[in-house]
Design a protein around this motif. Structure first.
Motif, mmCIF file in Angstrom:
data_model
loop_
_atom_site.group_PDB
_atom_site.id
_atom_site.type_symbol
_atom_site.label_atom_id
_atom_site.label_comp_id
_atom_site.label_asym_id
_atom_site.label_seq_id
_atom_site.Cartn_x
_atom_site.Cartn_y
_atom_site.Cartn_z
ATOM 1 N N UNK A 1 0.839 -1.200 0.000
ATOM 2 C CA UNK A 1 0.000 0.000 0.000
ATOM 3 C C UNK A 1 0.874 1.249 0.000
ATOM 4 N N UNK A 2 1.926 1.273 0.824
ATOM 5 C CA UNK A 2 2.824 2.441 0.841
ATOM 6 C C UNK A 2 3.503 2.646 -0.511
ATOM 7 N N UNK A 3 3.936 1.556 -1.117
ATOM 8 C CA UNK A 3 4.567 1.668 -2.434
ATOM 9 C C UNK A 3 3.555 2.112 -3.483
ATOM 10 N N UNK A 4 2.329 1.640 -3.370
ATOM 11 C CA UNK A 4 1.279 2.068 -4.291
ATOM 12 C C UNK A 4 0.970 3.546 -4.167
ATOM 13 N N UNK A 5 0.956 4.040 -2.928
ATOM 14 C CA UNK A 5 0.713 5.473 -2.698
ATOM 15 C C UNK A 5 1.843 6.302 -3.294
ATOM 16 N N UNK A 6 3.081 5.860 -3.079
ATOM 17 C CA UNK A 6 4.232 6.589 -3.626
ATOM 18 C C UNK A 6 4.172 6.638 -5.149
ATOM 19 N N UNK A 7 3.843 5.510 -5.748
ATOM 20 C CA UNK A 7 3.732 5.462 -7.206
ATOM 21 C C UNK A 7 2.594 6.350 -7.690
ATOM 22 N N UNK A 8 1.478 6.328 -6.977
ATOM 23 C CA UNK A 8 0.319 7.148 -7.364
ATOM 24 C C UNK A 8 0.658 8.634 -7.318
ATOM 25 N N UNK A 9 1.426 9.048 -6.322
ATOM 26 C CA UNK A 9 1.827 10.462 -6.229
ATOM 27 C C UNK A 9 2.626 10.865 -7.462
ATOM 28 N N UNK A 10 3.564 10.010 -7.849
ATOM 29 C CA UNK A 10 4.371 10.341 -9.038
ATOM 30 C C UNK A 10 3.508 10.361 -10.295
ATOM 31 N N UNK A 11 2.588 9.421 -10.422
ATOM 32 C CA UNK A 11 1.718 9.373 -11.596
ATOM 33 C C UNK A 11 0.837 10.616 -11.660
ATOM 34 N N UNK A 12 0.337 11.074 -10.526
ATOM 35 C CA UNK A 12 -0.521 12.262 -10.504
ATOM 36 C C UNK A 12 0.250 13.488 -10.992
ATOM 37 N N UNK A 13 1.465 13.675 -10.489
ATOM 38 C CA UNK A 13 2.277 14.829 -10.918
ATOM 39 C C UNK A 13 2.552 14.763 -12.416
ATOM 40 N N UNK A 14 2.951 13.589 -12.879
ATOM 41 C CA UNK A 14 3.255 13.432 -14.308
ATOM 42 C C UNK A 14 1.991 13.609 -15.146
ATOM 43 N N UNK A 15 0.856 13.124 -14.670
ATOM 44 C CA UNK A 15 -0.396 13.261 -15.420
ATOM 45 C C UNK A 15 -0.809 14.722 -15.556
ATOM 46 N N UNK A 16 -0.614 15.495 -14.505
ATOM 47 C CA UNK A 16 -0.951 16.924 -14.573
ATOM 48 C C UNK A 16 -0.063 17.631 -15.597
#
Length: 109
Positions: free
Chosen positions: A59-74
């Motif tokens: 879950x922690x690794x998923x959250x970290x990955x999601x944060x990076x994906x959100x920044x890149x998606x924006x």
């Protein structure tokens, strides 16, 4: 002649200043994103080494990955929004596949 030289220098300076501000803003966002993600991955690494449940680490690794994906998606949307419709469709298809790639492994494990 000196007058035209001053005008061209001031226009060059204003262009470089405005591009530097945007560039530094992107650099700052990137840096602090890496710092936040590093903290999450470090916590996941420590929990994994201590034998804490695999689910919590995932879950922690998923959250970290999601944060990076959100920044890149924006940032990617800022690039794509002025493009043709095919680029926008490609953007959303890729985004959906990436989101599925994050969520499906979390649900399966």
């Amino acid at each position: 002649m000196a007058s035209s030289s001053k005008n061209s220098n001031s226009s060059k300076n204003s262009k470089s200043t405005s591009s530097k501000r945007g560039f530094w803003g992107l650099n700052k966002i990137s840096f602090w994103t890496i710092v936040a993600v590093t903290i999450l991955y470090a916590i996941a690494l420590i929990l994994s080494a201590c034998g804490v449940s695999v689910t919590a680490v995932n879950v922690l690794q998923g959250i970290a990955t999601a944060i990076m994906i959100i920044i890149v998606a924006i940032l990617a949307w800022k690039y794509v929004r002025s493009k043709q419709m095919i680029w926008k469709v490609l953007y959303f298809v890729c985004l959906l596949i990436v989101i599925a790639g994050i969520i499906v492994p979390l649900v399966i494990s």
